[in-house]
Design an enzyme around this catalytic site. Structure first.
Site, short mmCIF file in Angstrom:
data_model
loop_
_atom_site.label_atom_id
_atom_site.label_comp_id
_atom_site.label_asym_id
_atom_site.label_seq_id
_atom_site.Cartn_x
_atom_site.Cartn_y
_atom_site.Cartn_z
N LYS A 15 0.82 -1.22 0.00
CA LYS A 15 0.00 0.00 0.00
C LYS A 15 0.86 1.28 0.00
CE LYS A 15 -3.95 -2.26 2.18
NZ LYS A 15 -5.03 -2.14 3.18
N ASN A 28 -2.15 0.25 6.58
CA ASN A 28 -1.64 -0.99 7.19
C ASN A 28 -0.73 -1.78 6.24
OD1 ASN A 28 -3.58 -1.99 5.50
ND2 ASN A 28 -4.72 -3.11 7.06
P1 CMP Z 1 -7.51 -4.52 3.64
O1 CMP Z 1 -7.07 -5.87 4.07
O2 CMP Z 1 -6.93 -3.96 2.39
O3 CMP Z 1 -9.12 -4.50 3.53
C1 CMP Z 1 -9.90 -3.34 3.75
C2 CMP Z 1 -9.10 -2.18 4.24
O4 CMP Z 1 -9.83 -1.14 4.85
C3 CMP Z 1 -8.15 -2.64 5.34
O5 CMP Z 1 -7.15 -3.48 4.83
C4 CMP Z 1 -7.69 -1.29 5.88
O6 CMP Z 1 -6.68 -0.70 5.07
C5 CMP Z 1 -8.94 -0.42 5.71
N1 CMP Z 1 -9.63 -0.10 6.98
C6 CMP Z 1 -9.73 1.13 7.48
N2 CMP Z 1 -10.41 1.12 8.62
C7 CMP Z 1 -10.78 -0.16 8.85
C8 CMP Z 1 -11.52 -0.81 9.89
N3 CMP Z 1 -12.03 -0.13 10.92
N4 CMP Z 1 -11.68 -2.14 9.80
C9 CMP Z 1 -11.18 -2.84 8.75
N5 CMP Z 1 -10.47 -2.24 7.72
C10 CMP Z 1 -10.27 -0.93 7.80
#
Ligand code: CMP
Length: 140
Positions: free
Chosen positions: A11, A114
């Protein structure tokens, strides 16, 4: 166990800090093979479509803004049980809950920034890989 493929996205928070190589090292040390890789700038449309499953979530617009804030590295990873294995290598979505040694524990800045995405099922892996890669671009 079956050989699987999964879609990985390094990312924008990670590309900004020049962490592509460090993340790739963790992927390869886990026995996963990077069989396709492309650096890209996602458009708003691409990010919205990719994350459409989350469109009702309160974090959706912010997530799309973050995912288009800089370059990403799109990857296809291959190996035994690759989908679950990569989720282990990444660690929990929330870095404060991620295990020691995982990508998110080491590198993530927040639950949104993340550092890595990985497909969560075989069905979604197939859809996500096909969204970003043609078959001819994946060389196992
Ligand atoms: P990813 O595994 O790419 O899937 C959805 C993404 O939403 C997650 O990683 C995070 O980057 C983002 N995200 C932001 N806030 C939240 C949250 N509260 N719970 C889960 N995903 C979140």
């Amino acid at each position: 166990m079956a050989i699987q493929r999964t879609l990985s996205i390094i990312k924008p928070d990670a590309t900004r800090r020049n962490l592509t190589g460090a993340i790739n090292a963790l992927i390869e040390e886990a026995g996963l093979r990077i069989v396709a890789q492309r650096r890209a700038q996602l458009s708003q449309k691409e990010a919205e479509t990719f994350y459409a499953v989350h469109k009702e979530r309160p974090f959706f617009q912010s997530l799309v803004g973050f995912m288009t804030s800089g370059p990403v590295v799109l990857q296809v990873l291959e190996g035994e049980d690759a989908i679950a294995k990569y989720r282990e290598v990444m660690g929990a979505t929330d870095p404060s809950k991620a295990a020691e040694g995982t990508i998110r524990k080491q590198f993530a800045e927040s639950i949104e920034a993340n550092s890595a995405h990985g497909s969560d099922s075989e069905e979604n892996a197939a859809v996500e890989i096909a969204y970003f890669f043609r078959g001819s671009e994946i060389v196992g």
